[in-house]
Design a protein around this motif. Structure first.
Motif, PDB file in Angstrom:
ATOM      1  N   ASP A 177       0.869  -1.163   0.000  1.00 17.73           N
ATOM      2  CA  ASP A 177       0.000   0.000   0.000  1.00 17.73           C
ATOM      3  C   ASP A 177       0.911   1.219   0.000  1.00 17.73           C
ATOM      4  OD1 ASP A 177       0.959   0.278   2.606  1.00 17.73           O
ATOM      5  OD2 ASP A 177      -1.006   0.241   3.548  1.00 17.73           O
ATOM      6  N   HIS A 178       0.337   2.383   0.217  1.00 13.79           N
ATOM      7  CA  HIS A 178       1.139   3.615   0.193  1.00 13.79           C
ATOM      8  C   HIS A 178       2.266   3.597   1.224  1.00 13.79           C
ATOM      9  CE1 HIS A 178      -2.160   4.168   3.037  1.00 13.79           C
ATOM     10  NE2 HIS A 178      -1.326   4.928   3.723  1.00 13.79           N
ATOM     11  N   ALA A 179       2.024   2.985   2.392  1.00 12.18           N
ATOM     12  CA  ALA A 179       3.044   2.952   3.441  1.00 12.18           C
ATOM     13  C   ALA A 179       4.202   2.025   3.088  1.00 12.18           C
ATOM     14  CB  ALA A 179       2.421   2.526   4.771  1.00 12.18           C
ATOM     15  N   GLY A 180       3.992   1.110   2.165  1.00 15.60           N
ATOM     16  CA  GLY A 180       5.041   0.181   1.757  1.00 15.60           C
ATOM     17  C   GLY A 180       5.657   0.503   0.411  1.00 15.60           C
ATOM     18  N   ASP A 192      -0.654   7.020  -3.252  1.00 18.15           N
ATOM     19  CA  ASP A 192      -2.025   7.444  -2.996  1.00 18.15           C
ATOM     20  C   ASP A 192      -2.285   7.149  -1.523  1.00 18.15           C
ATOM     21  OD1 ASP A 192      -4.748   7.790  -2.694  1.00 18.15           O
ATOM     22  OD2 ASP A 192      -5.306   6.449  -4.336  1.00 18.15           O
ATOM     23  N   ALA A 193      -2.361   8.198  -0.717  1.00 17.55           N
ATOM     24  CA  ALA A 193      -2.460   8.042   0.741  1.00 17.55           C
ATOM     25  C   ALA A 193      -3.713   7.310   1.205  1.00 17.55           C
ATOM     26  CB  ALA A 193      -2.389   9.419   1.404  1.00 17.55           C
ATOM     27  N   VAL A 194      -4.684   7.120   0.336  1.00 15.97           N
ATOM     28  CA  VAL A 194      -5.903   6.415   0.736  1.00 15.97           C
ATOM     29  C   VAL A 194      -6.137   5.144  -0.078  1.00 15.97           C
ATOM     30  CG1 VAL A 194      -7.039   8.457   1.686  1.00 15.97           C
ATOM     31  CG2 VAL A 194      -7.355   7.889  -0.735  1.00 15.97           C
ATOM     32  N   ASP A 195      -5.066   4.588  -0.648  1.00 17.44           N
ATOM     33  CA  ASP A 195      -5.237   3.348  -1.405  1.00 17.44           C
ATOM     34  C   ASP A 195      -5.603   2.196  -0.470  1.00 17.44           C
ATOM     35  OD1 ASP A 195      -2.791   2.704  -0.216  1.00 17.44           O
ATOM     36  OD2 ASP A 195      -1.678   2.665  -2.085  1.00 17.44           O
ATOM     37  N   ASP A 196      -6.035   1.092  -1.041  1.00 16.06           N
ATOM     38  CA  ASP A 196      -6.487  -0.082  -0.298  1.00 16.06           C
ATOM     39  C   ASP A 196      -5.534  -1.248  -0.539  1.00 16.06           C
ATOM     40  OD1 ASP A 196      -8.821   1.231   0.651  1.00 16.06           O
ATOM     41  OD2 ASP A 196      -9.809   0.844  -1.272  1.00 16.06           O
ATOM     42  N   TYR A 197      -4.833  -1.674   0.511  1.00 15.13           N
ATOM     43  CA  TYR A 197      -3.832  -2.742   0.377  1.00 15.13           C
ATOM     44  C   TYR A 197      -4.377  -4.051  -0.175  1.00 15.13           C
ATOM     45  CZ  TYR A 197      -5.633  -4.119   4.958  1.00 15.13           C
ATOM     46  OH  TYR A 197      -6.447  -4.492   5.979  1.00 15.13           O
TER      47      TYR A 197
END
Length: 177
Positions: free
Chosen positions: A8-11, A38-43
């Motif tokens: 996701d965005h954090a990774g 994208d700070a609101v993407d879905d992992y």
């Protein structure tokens, strides 16, 4: 060996780093996204695709593993474990990376991009990819129990040692009135 990546965005930063590291170390990396921040993407969108690819390729006999990455790695591991045939382990140290392969024959690992340094996480992935499954009978038996449950949804029988006190496998007592 082919290595499937999803995050996701954090990774995203670690995933992009791993794509280069894997290529530099002789692995074939497959990027399942995301491809932009994208700070609101879905992992699940990306991690399920990476896990599906690992399961499909292993079912065909291919040498394939996966890495899913998020802020903590928890949700990414949960998503990957929804795929039949995937055994995803949350890895936070070299020891957990080794045990995931040696004892559990994990085919996907999950790491937390906000929990460790880039160097540490790269090392966890390196250890995971280079550690073989032990093939010890007890580990093979346990993995088979999980695989059987995944297909049949029937619980494995309780061992006699767990039944102490006159209970049968259902947990009922012999001395019910």
């Amino acid at each position: 060996m082919r290595v499937h990546l999803g995050s996701d965005h954090a990774g995203l930063e670690l995933k992009d780093h791993l794509l280069n590291w894997l290529a530099d170390n002789g692995y074939e990396a497959v990027d399942h996204g995301p491809f932009v921040f994208d700070a609101v993407d879905d992992y699940p969108v990306f991690c399920l695709r990476a896990a599906e690819a690992v399961a499909a390729e292993q079912a065909e006999g291919a040498d394939s593993l996966g890495v899913v990455i998020g802020g903590s790695g928890n949700g990414e591991q949960m998503a990957a474990n929804k795929v039949i045939g995937v055994r995803a382990a949350l890895v936070w140290s070299e020891a957990t990376a080794v045990l995931a392969r040696e004892h559990n024959d994990a085919n996907v690992i999950s790491v937390g991009g906000r929990q460790h340094s880039l160097e540490d996480m790269t090392r966890f992935v390196e250890v995971f990819l280079s550690t073989p499954f032990s093939d010890e009978e007890r580990h093979v038996r346990r993995i088979a129990q999980m695989g059987d449950y995944e297909v049949t949804r029937e619980l494995p029988p309780l061992p006699a040692s767990a039944l102490g006190g006159g209970s049968d496998a259902s947990g009922s007592s012999d001395s019910e009135a």
